[in-house]
Each structure stands twice: as C-alpha cells, then as structure tokens.
Write a protein that holds these residues in place. Structure first.
Motif, PDB file in Angstrom:
ATOM      1  N   UNK A  35       0.830  -1.208   0.000  1.00 25.31           N
ATOM      2  CA  UNK A  35       0.000   0.000   0.000  1.00 25.31           C
ATOM      3  C   UNK A  35       0.862   1.255   0.000  1.00 25.31           C
ATOM      4  N   UNK A  36       2.140   1.085  -0.289  1.00 23.83           N
ATOM      5  CA  UNK A  36       3.045   2.233  -0.240  1.00 23.83           C
ATOM      6  C   UNK A  36       2.746   3.260  -1.328  1.00 23.83           C
ATOM      7  N   UNK A  37       2.008   2.850  -2.375  1.00 22.98           N
ATOM      8  CA  UNK A  37       1.696   3.788  -3.458  1.00 22.98           C
ATOM      9  C   UNK A  37       0.402   4.551  -3.216  1.00 22.98           C
ATOM     10  N   UNK A  38      -0.358   4.191  -2.192  1.00 22.81           N
ATOM     11  CA  UNK A  38      -1.606   4.886  -1.885  1.00 22.81           C
ATOM     12  C   UNK A  38      -1.274   6.173  -1.137  1.00 22.81           C
ATOM     13  N   UNK A  39      -1.981   7.245  -1.459  1.00 18.50           N
ATOM     14  CA  UNK A  39      -1.716   8.536  -0.824  1.00 18.50           C
ATOM     15  C   UNK A  39      -1.779   8.400   0.697  1.00 18.50           C
ATOM     16  N   UNK A  40      -0.686   8.763   1.333  1.00 18.00           N
ATOM     17  CA  UNK A  40      -0.549   8.569   2.771  1.00 18.00           C
ATOM     18  C   UNK A  40       0.191   9.758   3.378  1.00 18.00           C
ATOM     19  N   UNK A  41      -0.243  10.205   4.539  1.00 17.67           N
ATOM     20  CA  UNK A  41       0.483  11.247   5.267  1.00 17.67           C
ATOM     21  C   UNK A  41       1.678  10.585   5.937  1.00 17.67           C
ATOM     22  N   UNK A  42       2.864  10.869   5.426  1.00 16.14           N
ATOM     23  CA  UNK A  42       4.068  10.228   5.938  1.00 16.14           C
ATOM     24  C   UNK A  42       4.751  11.151   6.940  1.00 16.14           C
ATOM     25  N   UNK A  43       5.396  10.547   7.921  1.00 13.10           N
ATOM     26  CA  UNK A  43       6.033  11.363   8.956  1.00 13.10           C
ATOM     27  C   UNK A  43       7.285  10.681   9.487  1.00 13.10           C
ATOM     28  N   UNK A  44       8.128  11.489  10.093  1.00 16.49           N
ATOM     29  CA  UNK A  44       9.285  10.996  10.831  1.00 16.49           C
ATOM     30  C   UNK A  44       8.921  11.028  12.306  1.00 16.49           C
TER      31      UNK A  44
END
Length: 374
Positions: free
Chosen positions: A129-138
């Motif tokens: 699911x890494x290609x689905x729009x996702x709010x990514x954070x550190x």
C-alpha cells in the motif's frame, strides 16, 4: 383606511452542524506488558501517534476519534470493531509498519468506499500500500507536528469539498480510476494492468508454487541434517582421542563444504517463498476483504476453497518454520566455532529470518480465513 404591515416571515431554522464520527485503527499492543518489551513499545508508539497526530488534528474540526480500546459497552470486540469500520464517517489508519490486524481492518474499510485517511512512518510503509496517498512522517517532535498539520488540512478539505475515494476502494466497487481521455499515457498503462480475474489467477499460481518451495525447504533441511549427522562420529572420536585442533578443523571444513550446496538451496527457496508472498499479499488481502463483505449465504464454493487453501498453506509454513527454528538453535551454538562454517550458517540464518517474517504474514491470512469460516 387601515394599512396592515405585512406579516414577518420567520427565518428558516439553521441546520445543525454535522457531527462527524471517526474511528481510528492502528496497532494496539499491550499497555500492561513488561517495560521494554515489543508489546509495550507497540502500545507506546501507537498511542503517541494517536494523541499527538490523530486526536489533536480531529479536535480542530470538532471530531472525537475513537480507538478500539475506547469502544464503550460490552459484547464481542471484533464485532464492535467491524461495525465501527463500516459505519464511521471517517476512518484514520495508522499503518504501524504493516501490522496484520491493521491491514485486515484497512482492507475492510476500503471495501466500503467511505472516507479513509492513512498515516505512515517514513520507510516503514507496507510494500503493498506504499503507493496509496498517505500522510508520511518521521517519528520526532517536529515530524509529528507536521503530520498533525497535514491531517488537519486533509480533514478540513474533506469536510468542505468531499473526500476522495482511495484507489483500492474504487477498484473493489467497480469504479473507473482513470478516465481514458484524461491522460493517454496513464490510460494505456491501465490497459495492461492486471484485472480482478488476473489477480485471482496469480494468487492460485503463486500459492501452488509456494507449496513447492516449502517442499524444497524441507528437502534442503533434511540434507543438511543428514550431512551434519554423518560428520558427528568423527568429531566425537577426535575429541576423545585429543586430536590436534588442526585435525578437528579439517573435519569441520569438510562438513562446511558438504552442507554449502543445500544451504544455498535452502536460502534460495526461502527467498522465492518470501517473494511469492509479497507478490500476492495485496491480492489476498483484497480477496479477504471482498469475502468479508459478502453475506455468508452468497459466498461461492471458490470462496470457501480459497479460505481453506490459506489455512492449509499456513499449516505447512508453520511446520517448516518450526524445523528451521530447531536448526536456529544449532546455528547459534556452532556459528562461532570456525570461519569455514560461517558462510553456510549465515545462509541458514537468512532463510530462518525470511521464513519467520513470511510465516507471520501467512498466519495472519489464515486467522482471517478461519474467522470467515466460523
């Protein structure tokens, strides 16, 4: 002549502002686990994301998100979770490194086609699911603040303009993902993309091949076991006779050379097994979601066969993993004995690691399959 004032028109009552319901899915862990344990770390990490990102962002829009451990009342928790996933206006999913329960719940939500917002830590998104729009954070103070602001913006825009339907939901619901006239390059690519029946065919083919890989893994293990056993009497005899260490090392070197080829085969089979699992994991999750949303009396025989096939594959994988784990204890005991043994033992350790990871994911498939068969 009396002039009457026109009657005052009553102002239409204001419509009450909509109160959005929100269910937050994510890893739960164990708040009462031993300090420093993996279960407690999962709990602490998930709680940090919920409190500093999900809860904080939702409050700005007047939304009160609920987690599984906050569900009120009594009853079966799985039923409550499924109802919340189906009925909530919005679901916010903390992907949590691909936690099996999260992936299952996310699949169920995708099948509804209702608004879903995904959060995920950089470099820890599940591959499927890494290609689905996702709010990514550190995972840092600044990173969580940026994620909170991004979620605030997503909620505000969705409430104002409407939420986009995620691609998996559109596919499962038979909606067009890309207009043929919108982008001819994308449209051309879409023509070559696998369809639903293609995905099913791939799953069937790869599951059959995975069964073969498991057979090869067991064959390699048996060969390694037989060879190491064959060299055992020589080592014991040399030890009793007090033979020089150089003589003992020569026997170990011959043993290492003998098990080198089956160790190569073992690692290769485990690698193929893991690659096949990754190739079909998204399709399997999608199939499980579809079956879960299909009324029991409407499920086909093929659905039941598919679920039983997952359970059988998990049993075989579990058996192979147990034998590999027994080898793991041997590897730990002899890995420091000689550099000649190090190379084949590293390959055996690599195979063990791959099988542990893959078996955990396949077990998650099987657990879902069993729940759907009950």
């Amino acid at each position: 002549m009396t002039i009457m004032a026109p009657p005052t028109l009553a102002e239409p009552p204001e419509e009450p502002e909509r109160v959005w319901t929100c269910f937050a899915i994510g890893p739960i862990g164990d708040a009462f686990a031993l300090p420093g344990s993996p279960e407690q770390k999962i709990y602490e990490d998930a709680l940090e994301v919920f409190e500093h990102v999900t809860l904080a962002a939702c409050r700005k829009s007047g939304i009160n998100p609920v987690r599984a451990d906050d569900l009120p009342g009594s009853g079966e928790i799985n039923e409550q979770i499924c109802r919340s996933i189906r009925e909530a206006d919005i679901v916010i999913a903390d992907l949590g490194g691909g936690n099996a329960n999260v992936m299952y719940e996310l699949g169920l939500r995708h099948a509804t086609g209702k608004p879903t917002i995904q959060l995920g830590e950089h470099s820890k998104l599940p591959f499927d699911i890494s290609t689905i729009r996702t709010i990514r954070f550190v995972r840092s103070r600044g990173g969580l603040i940026k994620a909170r602001k991004a979620l605030e913006d997503a909620l505000e825009a969705g409430i104002r303009d409407g939420f986009d339907v995620l691609t998996p939901a559109r596919i499962l619901r038979g909606q067009e993902v890309v207009s043929a006239s919108a982008d001819p390059v994308l449209a051309e690519d879409a023509q070559d993309a696998p369809g639903f029946l293609d995905e099913i065919a791939l799953i069937e083919t790869e599951m059959e091949a995975m069964t073969g890989d498991l057979g090869n893994i067991l064959t390699s293990l048996e060969a390694i076991a037989a060879l190491t056993t064959a060299f055992g009497p020589d080592m014991k005899r040399l030890s009793r006779e007090g033979a020089p260490m150089s003589v003992r090392l020569a026997v170990i070197a011959r043993c290492a050379a003998a098990i080198s080829d089956p160790a190569d085969d073992l690692e290769a089979s485990a690698t193929r097994f893991a690659e096949r699992m990754q190739a079909i994991d998204g399709g399997v999750q999608g199939m499980l979601s579809i079956i879960a949303t299909t009324p029991r009396d409407k499920r086909s025989e093929e659905n039941v066969e598919f679920l039983n096939g997952l359970i059988e594959l998990a049993a075989m994988a579990h058996s192979s993993a147990e034998e590999l784990n027994e080898f793991g204890a041997i590897v730990d005991g002899v890995s420091g004995m000689s550099r000649q043994m190090r190379k084949p033992l590293v390959k055996i350790s690599s195979a063990i690691g791959k099988m542990v990871f893959v078996t955990a994911r396949i077990n998650a498939w099987a657990e879902t399959a069993r729940s759907l068969l009950q």
